[in-house]
Motif scaffolding. Structure first.
Motif, PDB file in Angstrom:
ATOM      1  N   TRP A   1      37.311  44.719  45.428  1.00 46.11           N
ATOM      2  CA  TRP A   1      36.542  43.873  44.512  1.00 46.11           C
ATOM      3  C   TRP A   1      36.429  44.517  43.142  1.00 46.11           C
ATOM      4  O   TRP A   1      36.017  43.858  42.177  1.00 46.11           O
TER       5      TRP A   1
ATOM      6  N   THR B   1      36.448  34.121  39.964  1.00 44.23           N
ATOM      7  CA  THR B   1      35.029  34.034  40.299  1.00 44.23           C
ATOM      8  C   THR B   1      34.719  32.744  41.031  1.00 44.23           C
ATOM      9  O   THR B   1      33.992  32.727  42.037  1.00 44.23           O
TER      10      THR B   1
ATOM     11  N   PHE C   1      34.834  39.490  37.826  1.00 47.97           N
ATOM     12  CA  PHE C   1      33.753  38.508  37.899  1.00 47.97           C
ATOM     13  C   PHE C   1      33.184  38.182  36.516  1.00 47.97           C
ATOM     14  O   PHE C   1      32.475  37.189  36.355  1.00 47.97           O
TER      15      PHE C   1
ATOM     16  N   ARG D   1      33.327  32.246  44.974  1.00 53.29           N
ATOM     17  CA  ARG D   1      32.129  31.470  45.266  1.00 53.29           C
ATOM     18  C   ARG D   1      32.453  30.314  46.215  1.00 53.29           C
ATOM     19  O   ARG D   1      31.696  30.017  47.148  1.00 53.29           O
TER      20      ARG D   1
ATOM     21  N   VAL E   1      27.391  37.517  43.413  1.00 55.41           N
ATOM     22  CA  VAL E   1      28.468  36.602  43.014  1.00 55.41           C
ATOM     23  C   VAL E   1      27.915  35.600  42.015  1.00 55.41           C
ATOM     24  O   VAL E   1      26.940  34.883  42.316  1.00 55.41           O
TER      25      VAL E   1
END
Length: 372
Positions: free
Chosen positions: A215, A235, A224, A239, A266
């Motif tokens: 990540w 992103t 992100f 989600r 997130v």
């Protein structure tokens, strides 16, 4: 080389029970082979029972991250454009993702084949079934080779080595790499599981694996918060994955993040009408003994005599409370001991009360913060 394993500072010269034991390279190799044996070795049994991913209600566990390479993110962008941003029509894309995220399937690869998938739990089941198939091939290969030798004879000639080589195999995986078909010839090598654990394929293409992906980028979850089209789609894709999988939390290891877990909240999507928090917890603290403190009053104790990069004092637990009925994660926190030896316990990351709690796992401007 040999090593004296007697490292007792209180050694009594009159105690004859303390003997200096010489350990040879051959002893080390034999110990390693014994512990990693697929049938009776402790580590071998551990590996044989391991899973690549696991879903337990609202939490998912994996070693690395979702394999969201630029290739699949671009497909996601194209698909959203084609369906006019209609969420109900994105199911076909996720079927493509599950297929993409099983890079070992097909006769030209491991030989393991699956049909179309429509749910995250089906994808996870396929990952773990692949592990079971590969470990069985591993067990079969090792035991078959052992049957070729009597009285633990060690191969010491080309003739001996030729009897050890699986029939029909053109080379060892360590020299070839890639995914190898093990479905029709039981003596083929078991390298496909090894390959799945690698970040790249032999041709230098990125390997879509939940083992090696991360990540983080340069130590931070930069994708992100990027401003370009790819980062925004990345992103949104993460989600969406949480939503379609009905997840609250994803807990991962790789990559090392310091001496306590790294929470990533997130970012919320514009079309979502609720304030539900979703978190990724990166909990790889394997280099706690190497962290640097910026607080002048505290410092890392270091590795000490510990051979691990974790050091002698740092330890962490991720704590979750889960609804028995729904599987939803009701609270999320962590506690443990930091690299300076101090104990800590976090607040509940999922708690929405208070402005400070809303900042957990988000990008902030350090100049706007005041540390007390």
């Amino acid at each position: 080389t040999s090593n004296d394993i007697n490292d007792d500072s209180n050694y009594d010269v009159n105690d004859q029970s303390h003997q200096s034991v010489q350990v040879s390279n051959e002893d080390v190799a034999a110990s390693y082979r014994s512990s990693t044996h697929p049938v009776h070795g402790e580590m071998g049994q551990y590996l044989a029972n391991g899973k690549l991913a696991l879903i337990c209600g609202g939490v998912m566990f994996m070693h690395g991250s979702l394999p969201l390479s630029e290739t699949i993110v671009r497909k996601y962008i194209k698909h959203r454009t084609n369906v006019n941003d209609c969420e109900s029509k994105l199911e076909s894309f996720w079927s493509q993702f599950y297929d993409y995220a099983l890079p070992f399937t097909g006769k030209d690869k491991s030989g393991y084949e699956v049909g179309p998938m429509h749910a995250t739990n089906e994808w996870v089941d396929a990952l773990n079934e692949f592990v079971q198939i590969q470990t069985k091939v591993w067990q079969r290969n090792i035991t078959k080779q052992e049957e070729n030798f009597v009285d633990d004879k060690i191969p010491n000639s080309d003739e001996d080595l030729s009897t050890m080589k699986p029939e029909g195999e053109e080379g060892m995986w360590s020299t070839l790499g890639g995914y190898q078909n093990t479905s029709s010839n039981t003596s083929r090598e078991f390298g496909s599981l090894n390959q799945y654990g690698m970040g790249w394929l032999p041709n230098k293409d990125k390997n879509p694996t939940v083992v090696y992906d991360s990540w983080l980028k340069e130590g931070m979850p930069r994708r992100f918060y990027g401003k370009d089209k790819l980062d925004e789609a990345y992103t949104q894709m993460v989600r969406d994955f949480f939503s379609i999988s009905n997840l609250d939390v994803i807990v991962t290891g790789h990559q090392p993040v310091g001496d306590m877990p790294f929470p990533i909240q997130v970012p919320q999507l514009k079309y979502e009408g609720n304030d539900k928090k979703r978190f990724i917890i990166c909990a790889d603290t394997s280099y706690s003994g190497d962290t640097n403190w910026i607080d002048n009053g505290r410092e890392n104790i270091g590795r000490g005599i510990c051979q691990s990069g974790r050091g002698e004092v740092a330890v962490t637990e991720v704590l979750m409370k889960q609804s028995v009925d729904s599987g939803q994660i009701m609270s999320l926190s962590c506690h443990g001991v930091l690299s300076d030896g101090s104990a800590y316990e976090s607040i509940d990351y999922l708690d929405n009360e208070g402005d400070n709690k809303a900042l957990i796992g988000k990008l902030v401007d350090r100049r706007d913060l005041m540390f007390e």
